[in-house]
Motif scaffolding. Structure first.
Motif, PDB file in Angstrom:
ATOM      1  N   GLU A  84      -6.209  18.699 216.346  1.00  0.00           N
ATOM      2  CA  GLU A  84      -6.548  17.428 216.979  1.00  0.00           C
ATOM      3  C   GLU A  84      -5.630  17.141 218.164  1.00  0.00           C
ATOM      4  N   LEU A  85      -4.364  17.508 218.053  1.00  0.00           N
ATOM      5  CA  LEU A  85      -3.426  17.350 219.162  1.00  0.00           C
ATOM      6  C   LEU A  85      -3.853  18.209 220.352  1.00  0.00           C
ATOM      7  N   ILE A  86      -4.213  19.458 220.067  1.00  0.00           N
ATOM      8  CA  ILE A  86      -4.659  20.374 221.122  1.00  0.00           C
ATOM      9  C   ILE A  86      -5.926  19.838 221.788  1.00  0.00           C
ATOM     10  N   TYR A  87      -6.907  19.452 220.963  1.00  0.00           N
ATOM     11  CA  TYR A  87      -8.187  18.980 221.489  1.00  0.00           C
ATOM     12  C   TYR A  87      -8.016  17.690 222.281  1.00  0.00           C
ATOM     13  N   SER A  88      -7.106  16.810 221.841  1.00  0.00           N
ATOM     14  CA  SER A  88      -6.902  15.534 222.538  1.00  0.00           C
ATOM     15  C   SER A  88      -6.307  15.732 223.926  1.00  0.00           C
ATOM     16  N   ARG A  89      -5.719  16.889 224.151  1.00  0.00           N
ATOM     17  CA  ARG A  89      -5.142  17.195 225.464  1.00  0.00           C
ATOM     18  C   ARG A  89      -6.117  17.965 226.349  1.00  0.00           C
ATOM     19  N   GLY A  90      -7.364  18.105 225.896  1.00  0.00           N
ATOM     20  CA  GLY A  90      -8.392  18.729 226.719  1.00  0.00           C
ATOM     21  C   GLY A  90      -8.502  20.241 226.573  1.00  0.00           C
ATOM     22  N   TRP A  91      -8.006  20.793 225.475  1.00  0.00           N
ATOM     23  CA  TRP A  91      -8.045  22.236 225.252  1.00  0.00           C
ATOM     24  C   TRP A  91      -8.865  22.561 224.009  1.00  0.00           C
ATOM     25  N   GLN A  92      -9.355  23.776 223.946  1.00  0.00           N
ATOM     26  CA  GLN A  92     -10.067  24.254 222.770  1.00  0.00           C
ATOM     27  C   GLN A  92      -9.616  25.677 222.464  1.00  0.00           C
ATOM     28  N   VAL A  93      -9.801  26.081 221.227  1.00  0.00           N
ATOM     29  CA  VAL A  93      -9.438  27.433 220.806  1.00  0.00           C
ATOM     30  C   VAL A  93     -10.436  28.420 221.395  1.00  0.00           C
ATOM     31  N   GLY A  94      -9.917  29.406 222.112  1.00  0.00           N
ATOM     32  CA  GLY A  94     -10.752  30.519 222.580  1.00  0.00           C
ATOM     33  C   GLY A  94     -10.844  31.552 221.477  1.00  0.00           C
ATOM     34  N   ASN A  95      -9.676  32.040 221.046  1.00  0.00           N
ATOM     35  CA  ASN A  95      -9.624  32.933 219.890  1.00  0.00           C
ATOM     36  C   ASN A  95      -8.209  32.988 219.342  1.00  0.00           C
ATOM     37  N   ILE A  96      -8.122  33.472 218.108  1.00  0.00           N
ATOM     38  CA  ILE A  96      -6.849  33.666 217.420  1.00  0.00           C
ATOM     39  C   ILE A  96      -6.854  35.068 216.844  1.00  0.00           C
ATOM     40  N   ASP A  97      -5.764  35.771 217.021  1.00  0.00           N
ATOM     41  CA  ASP A  97      -5.590  37.099 216.437  1.00  0.00           C
ATOM     42  C   ASP A  97      -4.308  37.058 215.611  1.00  0.00           C
ATOM     43  N   ALA A  98      -4.427  37.374 214.317  1.00  0.00           N
ATOM     44  CA  ALA A  98      -3.275  37.253 213.415  1.00  0.00           C
ATOM     45  C   ALA A  98      -3.123  38.497 212.553  1.00  0.00           C
ATOM     46  N   VAL A  99      -1.873  38.732 212.132  1.00  0.00           N
ATOM     47  CA  VAL A  99      -1.544  39.833 211.232  1.00  0.00           C
ATOM     48  C   VAL A  99      -0.681  39.266 210.107  1.00  0.00           C
ATOM     49  N   VAL A 100      -1.050  39.587 208.873  1.00  0.00           N
ATOM     50  CA  VAL A 100      -0.233  39.238 207.712  1.00  0.00           C
ATOM     51  C   VAL A 100       0.426  40.527 207.236  1.00  0.00           C
ATOM     52  N   VAL A 101       1.736  40.468 206.997  1.00  0.00           N
ATOM     53  CA  VAL A 101       2.496  41.637 206.561  1.00  0.00           C
ATOM     54  C   VAL A 101       2.951  41.400 205.125  1.00  0.00           C
ATOM     55  N   ALA A 102       2.404  42.210 204.197  1.00  0.00           N
ATOM     56  CA  ALA A 102       2.717  42.055 202.773  1.00  0.00           C
ATOM     57  C   ALA A 102       2.510  43.396 202.079  1.00  0.00           C
ATOM     58  N   GLU A 103       3.377  43.722 201.153  1.00  0.00           N
ATOM     59  CA  GLU A 103       3.195  44.932 200.357  1.00  0.00           C
ATOM     60  C   GLU A 103       2.107  44.714 199.298  1.00  0.00           C
ATOM     61  N   ARG A 104       2.165  43.575 198.637  1.00  0.00           N
ATOM     62  CA  ARG A 104       1.193  43.211 197.619  1.00  0.00           C
ATOM     63  C   ARG A 104       1.003  41.709 197.670  1.00  0.00           C
ATOM     64  N   PRO A 105      -0.109  41.191 197.259  1.00  0.00           N
ATOM     65  CA  PRO A 105      -1.294  41.894 196.798  1.00  0.00           C
ATOM     66  C   PRO A 105      -2.057  42.484 197.975  1.00  0.00           C
TER      67      PRO A 105
END
Length: 159
Positions: A84-105
């Motif tokens: 909501e903070l981002i959108y209120s400033r006139g921006w929108q999400v183009g894309n997100i790329d994320a990596v989670v690093v975990a042995e398990r599960p």
């Protein structure tokens, strides 16, 4: 400038007696992440990436661990506030790329559910969010299964 990018990182310790929540999804595991909120490292890394894209600081500025109102908080609620903070400033999400690093599960069975949960919270489509999982090849604290880490990059577009 019509686009901005930001990156985020988070790591939390694995402990007994806590649920393991990643991307707003509770995973079956004997350990969970320790933190003031629900300790969802994936969502926290995404929030920092979104805030960083607009030079708005980090999540600790908005949701400090010293503030009791955030104790046990659902990180999806926090993410919604950041969006909501981002959108209120006139921006929108183009894309997100994320990596989670975990042995398990093993995270592969949960990735689509995480993507869909995050997309719903942000009000975007699933194809705007990429979540990958990897191990740390038994190296460092994540490799020793002492914690889980996440990295995220976010692209914002002016609306």
């Amino acid at each position: 400038m019509n686009i901005r990018i930001g990156n985020g990182y988070d790591i939390h310790q694995l402990v007994t007696g806590r649920p393991l929540i990643l991307g707003g999804v509770e995973l079956e595991h004997s350990l969970g992440l320790l933190g003031h909120s629900d300790a969802d490292v994936l969502t926290h890394a995404i929030m920092d990436a979104l805030l960083g894209a607009l030079s708005l600081g980090d999540i600790g500025h908005y949701f400090p661990p010293s503030d009791p109102q955030w104790a046990g908080a659902d990180s999806q609620v926090l993410l919604k506030n950041v969006a909501e903070l981002i959108y209120s400033r006139g921006w929108q999400v183009g894309n997100i790329d994320a990596v989670v690093v975990a042995e398990r599960p093993k995270l592969k069975p949960y990735l689509a559910q995480m993507r869909d949960r995050l997309a719903a919270t942000l009000g975007v489509t699933g194809d705007q969010i990429s979540i990958k999982a990897t191990t740390n090849e038994k190296l460092g604290p994540v490799g020793r299964e002492e914690g889980i880490a996440a990295y995220a990059v976010a692209l914002l577009q002016r609306r």
